[in-house]
Motif scaffolding. Structure first.
Motif, mmCIF file in Angstrom:
data_model
loop_
_atom_site.group_PDB
_atom_site.id
_atom_site.type_symbol
_atom_site.label_atom_id
_atom_site.label_comp_id
_atom_site.label_asym_id
_atom_site.label_seq_id
_atom_site.Cartn_x
_atom_site.Cartn_y
_atom_site.Cartn_z
ATOM 1 N N ASN A 117 41.746 46.059 36.155
ATOM 2 C CA ASN A 117 41.197 44.712 36.127
ATOM 3 C C ASN A 117 39.969 44.956 35.352
ATOM 4 O OD1 ASN A 117 39.135 42.569 37.942
ATOM 5 N ND2 ASN A 117 41.382 42.099 37.433
ATOM 6 N N ASP A 132 34.349 38.264 36.224
ATOM 7 C CA ASP A 132 34.427 39.090 37.274
ATOM 8 C C ASP A 132 35.560 39.802 36.882
ATOM 9 O OD1 ASP A 132 36.019 38.261 40.284
ATOM 10 O OD2 ASP A 132 35.404 40.186 39.549
ATOM 11 N N ALA A 133 35.490 41.092 36.246
ATOM 12 C CA ALA A 133 36.909 42.079 36.336
ATOM 13 C C ALA A 133 36.460 43.306 37.027
ATOM 14 C CB ALA A 133 36.785 42.510 34.566
ATOM 15 N N LEU A 134 35.962 43.139 38.285
ATOM 16 C CA LEU A 134 35.601 44.034 39.260
ATOM 17 C C LEU A 134 36.852 44.787 39.834
ATOM 18 C CD1 LEU A 134 33.099 45.794 40.394
ATOM 19 C CD2 LEU A 134 33.183 44.017 42.117
ATOM 20 N N LEU A 135 37.495 43.808 40.466
ATOM 21 C CA LEU A 135 38.778 44.395 41.271
ATOM 22 C C LEU A 135 39.705 43.139 41.156
ATOM 23 C CD1 LEU A 135 36.876 45.421 44.534
ATOM 24 C CD2 LEU A 135 38.018 47.003 42.881
ATOM 25 N N VAL A 184 39.006 37.544 36.734
ATOM 26 C CA VAL A 184 40.340 37.921 36.199
ATOM 27 C C VAL A 184 41.225 38.287 37.309
ATOM 28 C CG1 VAL A 184 40.988 39.874 34.669
ATOM 29 C CG2 VAL A 184 38.591 38.875 34.139
ATOM 30 N N ILE A 243 42.432 37.725 40.187
ATOM 31 C CA ILE A 243 41.928 37.246 41.207
ATOM 32 C C ILE A 243 40.415 37.367 41.790
ATOM 33 C CG2 ILE A 243 42.788 39.426 42.305
ATOM 34 C CD1 ILE A 243 43.502 37.550 44.494
ATOM 35 N N PRO A 244 39.727 36.733 42.197
ATOM 36 C CA PRO A 244 38.184 36.818 42.605
ATOM 37 C C PRO A 244 38.202 38.116 43.287
ATOM 38 C CG PRO A 244 39.061 34.585 43.052
ATOM 39 C CD PRO A 244 40.155 35.230 42.794
ATOM 40 N N SER A 245 37.100 38.931 42.806
ATOM 41 C CA SER A 245 37.129 40.336 43.494
ATOM 42 C C SER A 245 36.798 40.359 44.992
ATOM 43 C CB SER A 245 36.119 40.940 42.722
ATOM 44 O OG SER A 245 36.481 41.190 41.314
#
Ligand SMILES: NC(=O)C1=CN([C@@H]2O[C@H](COP(=O)(O)OP(=O)(O)OC[C@H]3O[C@@H](n4cnc5c(N)ncnc54)[C@H](O)[C@@H]3O)[C@@H](O)[C@H]2O)[C@H](O)CC1
Ligand SMILES: [K+]
Length: 495
Positions: free
Chosen positions: A68, A131-134, A163, A165-167
């Motif tokens: 992600n 938001d590319a955290l998780l 990105v 799905i919302p983390s």
């Protein structure tokens, strides 16, 4: 190709594990390099971002330790190349980056992309935050630095793009795992995750855009959808014949309206009439009959204090709706038992559901329409446990009680004896007010009375009820009344 509106999103929904299997099929089975998929994911997200915020020029990207995060570095590099002022914030140890994500990071660094340490409170100067955290790798509640970053993202004043799905949002259930990003736009890839559409999903996703990353349909066809998204055209009523007469459009009998709650029975009856039932009767406390009839003369209202008085009404009705304002007294129990014994198709709601929870039994000719609290009582769980996995809950309701189960709430779910749960996207927070459930009960009963099969009546009823709520909310969500929804039903059922 991107698709982004209620009715152009694919109807097939999947779990995270299924979508991960699709990723593997594309990479190992079709030979599409993972980094190529990542480039496509980044390209699709950046394109959706520019469509949504065409004038934006400054971008911060929060990148997690997995793929992600890799998508995030691709987005950051594309934004850099497009002349954006970009900042990438790695979360989790950079040395943990592997494979495609490490390659994407290297490409971003080679483009001299700025990398900063995240320092609370956040992301000064950026207009847009990615938001590319998780993503689908989320496997536990967020905590520590991850929870702090999500907190900071949720305090960010600009636009937030999630990105895939919302983390922090569980892709399978729509539950929040500790904390979750509130996004304005979510761009999801390859297979649509069912958790985006129910529970906390709708509130956290914002606008949902889907992109198949140009993977061939076989990638998705290999998986049996875990659930399906309802569409506006699904299960429409057939046009009414010119020579139709009221006897052909069914007769709904609403049973309810304990002292103080006559309005619930009336609203269910009005909704059944407004959705097109030929005749509507109300069996209620004797003190209410004249009141209801005065308020809405089209309804035939009867004072019923005993089973004997109820029997002739049961005989004349083709469909029953039991529960609106029914209460849990001996009077209520007697009428509910008589309704079940009649063998007529029935919609069971509100207090009748609570009576059913006290005396569980199953039947294949009823439709249960619980909200999470009523579902909790029916399953011996807490409402929080119901909301933790709504798909499991609606399936458990249907398996234990038979018939059709409708689990109300954001992203109402409908489960029948066969097939997978269906998800409805309509409705709005203004509908969190008294009487909305009574209206849905009447709508579903009215559609059953017009000879729709039970599962279709439940799906179409949920859709029209939600669409009417959305139409009535065009004047504002707060202060929306159940009566406003009833007034909007006719427009929606005739679309
Ligand atoms: N080639 C592909 O498979 C493509 C995948 N896409 C993107 O990849 C993610 C899924 O990536 P993955 O590496 O499997 O997991 P995540 O990046 O979501 O998570 C990273 C990592 O984080 C750890 N983790 C899980 N939960 C937590 C938590 N609560 N707190 C801290 N850390 C956590 C866990 O070890 C995970 O492995 C997918 O969503 C897509 O965005 C491409 O888009 C397409 C190609
Ligand atoms: K994400």
């Amino acid at each position: 190709m991107p698709s982004h509106s209620n009715d152009t999103l694919p109807t097939s929904l999947f779990t995270a594990a299924q979508v991960r299997a699709m990723d593997r099929h594309a990479i190992d089975g079709l030979g599409i390099p993972g980094l190529e998929l990542m480039h496509r994911a980044g390209t699709a997200t950046f394109a959706a971002l520019r469509r949504r915020w065409p004038d934006a020029k400054t971008l911060s990207v929060v990148c997690g330790p997995g793929n992600n995060g890799g998508d995030g570095y691709v987005i950051a590099r594309l934004a850099l190349a497009a002349g954006f002022d970009v900042r990438a914030y790695p979360v989790g140890p950079l040395e943990r980056l592997r494979g495609d994500a490490a390659a994407a990071f290297a490409e971003y660094r080679d483009a001299e992309g700025p990398v900063l340490n995240f320092i609370p409170p956040g992301f000064e100067g950026a207009e847009i935050l990615v938001d590319a955290l998780l993503g689908t790798g989320l496997d536990r509640d967020v905590a520590g630095e991850y929870a702090a970053v999500i907190e900071a993202i949720n305090d960010f004043p600009g636009g937030v793009v999630a990105v895939d799905i919302p983390s922090g949002l569980n892709a399978d259930t729509g539950a929040v795992m500790g904390n979750a990003v509130h996004a304005d736009l979510t761009v999801s890839f390859i297979g649509l995750k069912q958790g985006l559409f129910t529970g906390a999903g709708p509130a956290h996703c914002g606008e949902i855009v889907f992109d198949d990353l140009d993977t061939p349909p076989e990638v998705r066809l290999e998986q049996t959808p875990s659930s399906r998204l309802l569409r506006s055209g699904d299960f429409a009523l057939p046009p009414r014949r010119r020579d139709a007469h009221k006897g052909q459009c069914g007769h709904v009998l609403v049973i309810g309206g304990e002292c103080g709650y006559s309005g619930a029975a009336r609203m269910a009856g009005e909704a059944a009439a407004r959705i097109g039932a030929g005749l509507v009767s109300i069996a209620t406390r004797a003190a209410h009959a004249a009141l209801i009839n005065l308020g809405r003369p089209e309804l035939m209202a009867h004072g019923v204090e005993s089973t004997e008085q109820l029997q002739p009404l049961l005989q004349r009705a083709s469909v029953l709706a039991v529960g609106p304002g029914l209460g849990c007294s001996d009077w209520a129990k007697t009428l509910f038992d008589a309704a079940i014994a009649s063998g007529k198709p029935l919609v069971v709601d509100a207090d009748a559901l609570n009576l059913l929870a006290e005396h569980p039994r199953s039947s294949d000719h009823w439709l249960l329409t619980p909200h999470p609290g009523e579902a909790a009582r029916l399953l011996g769980l807490s409402a929080a446990e119901i909301q933790r996995d709504r798909f499991a809950a609606v399936t458990a309701l249907q398996r234990r009680y038979g018939g059709i189960a409708v689990l109300k709430g954001a992203g109402t779910l409908i489960a029948g004896p066969a097939g997978v749960p269906h998800v409805a996207r309509w409705g709005n927070p203004g509908m969190a007010s008294g009487g909305m459930g009574d209206v849905l009960t009447g709508v579903i009963a009215g559609l059953l009375a017009q000879h729709l099969p039970p599962f279709e009546a439940a799906c179409l009823g949920v859709r029209i009820h939600g669409q009417a709520g959305d139409l009535a909310a065009s004047a504002g969500e707060r202060g929306l009344l159940a009566g406003d929804v009833i007034e909007a039903l006719r427009t929606c059922v005739n679309r």
